[in-house]
Design a protein around this motif. Structure first.
Motif, PDB file in Angstrom:
ATOM      1  N   LEU A 106       0.834  -1.198   0.000  1.00 36.82           N
ATOM      2  CA  LEU A 106       0.000   0.000   0.000  1.00 36.82           C
ATOM      3  C   LEU A 106       0.873   1.254   0.000  1.00 36.82           C
ATOM      4  CD1 LEU A 106      -2.839  -0.982   2.495  1.00 36.82           C
ATOM      5  CD2 LEU A 106      -3.073  -0.580   0.040  1.00 36.82           C
ATOM      6  N   ASP A 107       1.975   1.205   0.735  1.00 30.92           N
ATOM      7  CA  ASP A 107       2.900   2.325   0.756  1.00 30.92           C
ATOM      8  C   ASP A 107       3.483   2.567  -0.638  1.00 30.92           C
ATOM      9  OD1 ASP A 107       3.997   4.277   2.609  1.00 30.92           O
ATOM     10  OD2 ASP A 107       5.948   3.393   2.158  1.00 30.92           O
ATOM     11  N   ALA A 108       3.762   1.477  -1.359  1.00 35.66           N
ATOM     12  CA  ALA A 108       4.286   1.596  -2.727  1.00 35.66           C
ATOM     13  C   ALA A 108       3.267   2.277  -3.634  1.00 35.66           C
ATOM     14  CB  ALA A 108       4.642   0.211  -3.271  1.00 35.66           C
ATOM     15  N   ILE A 109       2.001   1.893  -3.510  1.00 36.64           N
ATOM     16  CA  ILE A 109       0.947   2.518  -4.311  1.00 36.64           C
ATOM     17  C   ILE A 109       0.808   3.991  -3.934  1.00 36.64           C
ATOM     18  CG2 ILE A 109      -1.526   2.529  -4.808  1.00 36.64           C
ATOM     19  CD1 ILE A 109      -1.479  -0.511  -4.257  1.00 36.64           C
ATOM     20  N   GLY A 110       0.827   4.268  -2.626  1.00 36.32           N
ATOM     21  CA  GLY A 110       0.679   5.643  -2.160  1.00 36.32           C
ATOM     22  C   GLY A 110       1.813   6.533  -2.616  1.00 36.32           C
ATOM     23  N   LEU A 111       3.038   6.035  -2.555  1.00 37.87           N
ATOM     24  CA  LEU A 111       4.185   6.825  -3.005  1.00 37.87           C
ATOM     25  C   LEU A 111       4.034   7.225  -4.468  1.00 37.87           C
ATOM     26  CD1 LEU A 111       7.172   4.900  -1.362  1.00 37.87           C
ATOM     27  CD2 LEU A 111       6.538   7.274  -0.920  1.00 37.87           C
ATOM     28  N   ALA A 112       3.609   6.270  -5.294  1.00 38.47           N
ATOM     29  CA  ALA A 112       3.471   6.549  -6.722  1.00 38.47           C
ATOM     30  C   ALA A 112       2.322   7.522  -6.991  1.00 38.47           C
ATOM     31  CB  ALA A 112       3.257   5.245  -7.487  1.00 38.47           C
ATOM     32  N   ALA A 113       1.161   7.242  -6.397  1.00 37.18           N
ATOM     33  CA  ALA A 113      -0.014   8.080  -6.650  1.00 37.18           C
ATOM     34  C   ALA A 113       0.178   9.497  -6.128  1.00 37.18           C
ATOM     35  CB  ALA A 113      -1.254   7.446  -6.006  1.00 37.18           C
ATOM     36  N   TYR A 114       0.718   9.610  -4.918  1.00 33.10           N
ATOM     37  CA  TYR A 114       0.867  10.936  -4.326  1.00 33.10           C
ATOM     38  C   TYR A 114       2.055  11.695  -4.897  1.00 33.10           C
ATOM     39  CZ  TYR A 114      -2.243  12.747  -0.739  1.00 33.10           C
ATOM     40  OH  TYR A 114      -3.261  13.378  -0.088  1.00 33.10           O
ATOM     41  N   GLY A 115       3.059  10.966  -5.405  1.00 30.13           N
ATOM     42  CA  GLY A 115       4.142  11.644  -6.108  1.00 30.13           C
ATOM     43  C   GLY A 115       3.613  12.380  -7.330  1.00 30.13           C
ATOM     44  N   VAL A 116       2.720  11.715  -8.059  1.00 34.26           N
ATOM     45  CA  VAL A 116       2.084  12.349  -9.218  1.00 34.26           C
ATOM     46  C   VAL A 116       1.149  13.466  -8.772  1.00 34.26           C
ATOM     47  CG1 VAL A 116       0.503  11.972 -11.142  1.00 34.26           C
ATOM     48  CG2 VAL A 116       2.273  10.280 -10.630  1.00 34.26           C
ATOM     49  N   MET A 117       0.354  13.191  -7.738  1.00 26.28           N
ATOM     50  CA  MET A 117      -0.634  14.169  -7.290  1.00 26.28           C
ATOM     51  C   MET A 117       0.029  15.464  -6.844  1.00 26.28           C
ATOM     52  SD  MET A 117      -3.545  15.268  -6.621  1.00 26.28           S
ATOM     53  CE  MET A 117      -3.739  16.895  -5.919  1.00 26.28           C
ATOM     54  N   GLY A 118       1.078  15.359  -6.060  1.00 29.16           N
ATOM     55  CA  GLY A 118       1.759  16.561  -5.581  1.00 29.16           C
ATOM     56  C   GLY A 118       2.326  17.386  -6.709  1.00 29.16           C
ATOM     57  N   ARG A 178       4.392  16.085 -19.091  1.00 27.27           N
ATOM     58  CA  ARG A 178       3.486  17.238 -19.147  1.00 27.27           C
ATOM     59  C   ARG A 178       4.101  18.453 -19.844  1.00 27.27           C
ATOM     60  NH1 ARG A 178      -1.127  18.059 -19.416  1.00 27.27           N
ATOM     61  NH2 ARG A 178      -1.293  19.826 -17.977  1.00 27.27           N
ATOM     62  N   VAL A 179       5.405  18.624 -19.729  1.00 27.52           N
ATOM     63  CA  VAL A 179       6.047  19.811 -20.326  1.00 27.52           C
ATOM     64  C   VAL A 179       5.771  19.913 -21.829  1.00 27.52           C
ATOM     65  CG1 VAL A 179       8.276  20.838 -20.902  1.00 27.52           C
ATOM     66  CG2 VAL A 179       7.802  20.133 -18.554  1.00 27.52           C
ATOM     67  N   PRO A 180       5.870  18.813 -22.600  1.00 28.28           N
ATOM     68  CA  PRO A 180       5.546  18.934 -24.033  1.00 28.28           C
ATOM     69  C   PRO A 180       4.052  18.922 -24.326  1.00 28.28           C
ATOM     70  CG  PRO A 180       6.280  16.715 -23.547  1.00 28.28           C
ATOM     71  CD  PRO A 180       6.469  17.497 -22.287  1.00 28.28           C
ATOM     72  N   GLY A 181       3.204  18.796 -23.300  1.00 27.90           N
ATOM     73  CA  GLY A 181       1.764  18.901 -23.521  1.00 27.90           C
ATOM     74  C   GLY A 181       0.989  17.598 -23.490  1.00 27.90           C
ATOM     75  N   THR A 182       1.561  16.524 -22.962  1.00 29.73           N
ATOM     76  CA  THR A 182       0.820  15.271 -22.830  1.00 29.73           C
ATOM     77  C   THR A 182      -0.399  15.485 -21.927  1.00 29.73           C
ATOM     78  OG1 THR A 182       2.891  14.038 -23.013  1.00 29.73           O
ATOM     79  CG2 THR A 182       0.985  12.836 -22.148  1.00 29.73           C
ATOM     80  N   PRO A 183      -1.589  14.984 -22.302  1.00 27.60           N
ATOM     81  CA  PRO A 183      -2.773  15.152 -21.450  1.00 27.60           C
ATOM     82  C   PRO A 183      -2.551  14.578 -20.049  1.00 27.60           C
ATOM     83  CG  PRO A 183      -3.410  14.389 -23.628  1.00 27.60           C
ATOM     84  CD  PRO A 183      -1.911  14.324 -23.572  1.00 27.60           C
ATOM     85  N   ILE A 184      -3.304  15.092 -19.092  1.00 28.59           N
ATOM     86  CA  ILE A 184      -3.073  14.744 -17.689  1.00 28.59           C
ATOM     87  C   ILE A 184      -3.260  13.258 -17.416  1.00 28.59           C
ATOM     88  CG2 ILE A 184      -3.980  15.025 -15.347  1.00 28.59           C
ATOM     89  CD1 ILE A 184      -4.320  17.931 -15.859  1.00 28.59           C
ATOM     90  N   TRP A 185      -4.365  12.667 -17.895  1.00 24.52           N
ATOM     91  CA  TRP A 185      -4.615  11.261 -17.570  1.00 24.52           C
ATOM     92  C   TRP A 185      -3.500  10.333 -18.042  1.00 24.52           C
ATOM     93  CZ3 TRP A 185      -7.087   8.915 -14.002  1.00 24.52           C
ATOM     94  CH2 TRP A 185      -8.302   9.384 -13.491  1.00 24.52           C
ATOM     95  N   PRO A 186      -3.129  10.355 -19.333  1.00 23.91           N
ATOM     96  CA  PRO A 186      -2.027   9.478 -19.762  1.00 23.91           C
ATOM     97  C   PRO A 186      -0.735   9.745 -18.997  1.00 23.91           C
ATOM     98  CG  PRO A 186      -3.189  10.349 -21.663  1.00 23.91           C
ATOM     99  CD  PRO A 186      -3.702  11.098 -20.474  1.00 23.91           C
ATOM    100  N   ALA A 187      -0.406  11.026 -18.770  1.00 24.67           N
ATOM    101  CA  ALA A 187       0.815  11.357 -18.041  1.00 24.67           C
ATOM    102  C   ALA A 187       0.765  10.812 -16.619  1.00 24.67           C
ATOM    103  CB  ALA A 187       1.022  12.874 -18.020  1.00 24.67           C
ATOM    104  N   ALA A 188      -0.379  10.960 -15.964  1.00 26.24           N
ATOM    105  CA  ALA A 188      -0.522  10.494 -14.582  1.00 26.24           C
ATOM    106  C   ALA A 188      -0.421   8.978 -14.490  1.00 26.24           C
ATOM    107  CB  ALA A 188      -1.855  10.969 -14.016  1.00 26.24           C
ATOM    108  N   ILE A 189      -1.048   8.284 -15.419  1.00 20.94           N
ATOM    109  CA  ILE A 189      -1.024   6.812 -15.394  1.00 20.94           C
ATOM    110  C   ILE A 189       0.389   6.285 -15.615  1.00 20.94           C
ATOM    111  CG2 ILE A 189      -1.782   4.744 -16.603  1.00 20.94           C
ATOM    112  CD1 ILE A 189      -4.445   6.213 -17.121  1.00 20.94           C
ATOM    113  N   VAL A 190       1.062   6.804 -16.632  1.00 19.87           N
ATOM    114  CA  VAL A 190       2.431   6.338 -16.932  1.00 19.87           C
ATOM    115  C   VAL A 190       3.367   6.667 -15.774  1.00 19.87           C
ATOM    116  CG1 VAL A 190       4.425   6.673 -18.445  1.00 19.87           C
ATOM    117  CG2 VAL A 190       2.131   6.469 -19.422  1.00 19.87           C
ATOM    118  N   ALA A 191       3.246   7.866 -15.209  1.00 21.50           N
ATOM    119  CA  ALA A 191       4.138   8.285 -14.128  1.00 21.50           C
ATOM    120  C   ALA A 191       3.902   7.465 -12.862  1.00 21.50           C
ATOM    121  CB  ALA A 191       3.929   9.773 -13.836  1.00 21.50           C
ATOM    122  N   ALA A 192       2.644   7.282 -12.496  1.00 22.90           N
ATOM    123  CA  ALA A 192       2.344   6.498 -11.289  1.00 22.90           C
ATOM    124  C   ALA A 192       2.786   5.056 -11.453  1.00 22.90           C
ATOM    125  CB  ALA A 192       0.851   6.569 -10.989  1.00 22.90           C
ATOM    126  N   LEU A 193       2.575   4.506 -12.625  1.00 22.82           N
ATOM    127  CA  LEU A 193       3.000   3.127 -12.880  1.00 22.82           C
ATOM    128  C   LEU A 193       4.520   3.003 -12.802  1.00 22.82           C
ATOM    129  CD1 LEU A 193       2.010   0.300 -13.610  1.00 22.82           C
ATOM    130  CD2 LEU A 193       2.227   0.909 -16.025  1.00 22.82           C
TER     131      LEU A 193
END
Length: 219
Positions: A106-118, A178-193
């Motif tokens: 759960l900590d691993a999931i939280g680190l990834a999700a909240y790293g993106v969220m922040g 995100r810097v080159p303009g990738t939409p939020i959802w794809p960027a968030a999914i790839v980054a969290a994963l």
């Protein structure tokens, strides 16, 4: 148009909807890790709720204060409700052999999700890319630091295993996309994963970063 666009409704393309979804997910997961830390010490239900709440909202609170934003859980009571729900659910589950292993995952999931969220929330506030990465890392790690301190456990910042690095990776990948303009959802999914897979590999194979080099003293 991205491959995800046809299946996403207009509200799901809204950046605020994405941020809220990531925020609630991160709060729930980190609240669960806080409650599991309380379970390790066999605390009562009130302490479960306290550990869950302070772990769930701790990182986001620091982020909002540093960014000069309204503290998110003060503005929306549902965040605390999510923390209390997660803590109560774990209390009702009771003793289980798998629960401390669950804490790590759960900590691993939280680190990834909240790293993106922040990082995403800092980006929405207009912060530069480097500051977004720092905010993502702080958001992901600070709640765990408070949790471990209260539980009398070594802080995640002092562990050799790859932990904080996973949050840094998640926030960095998000901003790079995100810097080159990738939409939020794809960027968030790839980054969290990306962040989750790094942490998962560290748990599976015991990966660590190199320690400070020492040299034998001369005779």
């Amino acid at each position: 148009m991205t491959p995800l666009d046809p299946v996403l409704t207009e509200p799901l393309r809204n950046p605020q909807t994405v941020l809220s979804a990531l925020d609630f997910a991160g709060v729930a997961v980190f609240a669960a890790t806080g409650a599991l830390a309380a379970a390790r010490e066999k605390h009562d239900v009130v302490t479960f709720a306290f550990f869950g709440a302070i772990t769930g909202v701790g990182g986001g609170t620091l982020r909002d204060l540093l960014l000069g934003l309204p503290v998110f859980w003060v503005q929306d009571w549902r965040y605390l409700a999510v923390c209390l729900f997660a803590s109560t659910a774990l209390w009702l589950v009771g003793q289980r052999d798998w629960r401390f292993r669950a804490l790590l995952w759960l900590d691993a999931i939280g680190l990834a999700a909240y790293g993106v969220m922040g990082a995403a929330k800092a980006e929405a506030a207009g912060a530069p890319a480097l500051i977004c990465i720092v905010m993502g890392t702080l958001t992901a790690c600070f709640g765990g630091v408070v949790r471990d301190t209260l539980a009398g456990q070594p802080s995640i910042l002092l562990r050799r295993e790859i932990n904080v690095t996973a949050a840094i990776l998640a926030a960095t990948v998000y901003m790079v996309l995100r810097v080159p303009g990738t939409p939020i959802w794809p960027a968030a999914i790839v980054a969290a994963l990306s962040g989750f897979l790094l942490r998962a590999a560290a748990l599976r194979w015991g990966w660590t970063l190199p320690g400070f080099p020492t040299h034998a003293s001369r005779a």
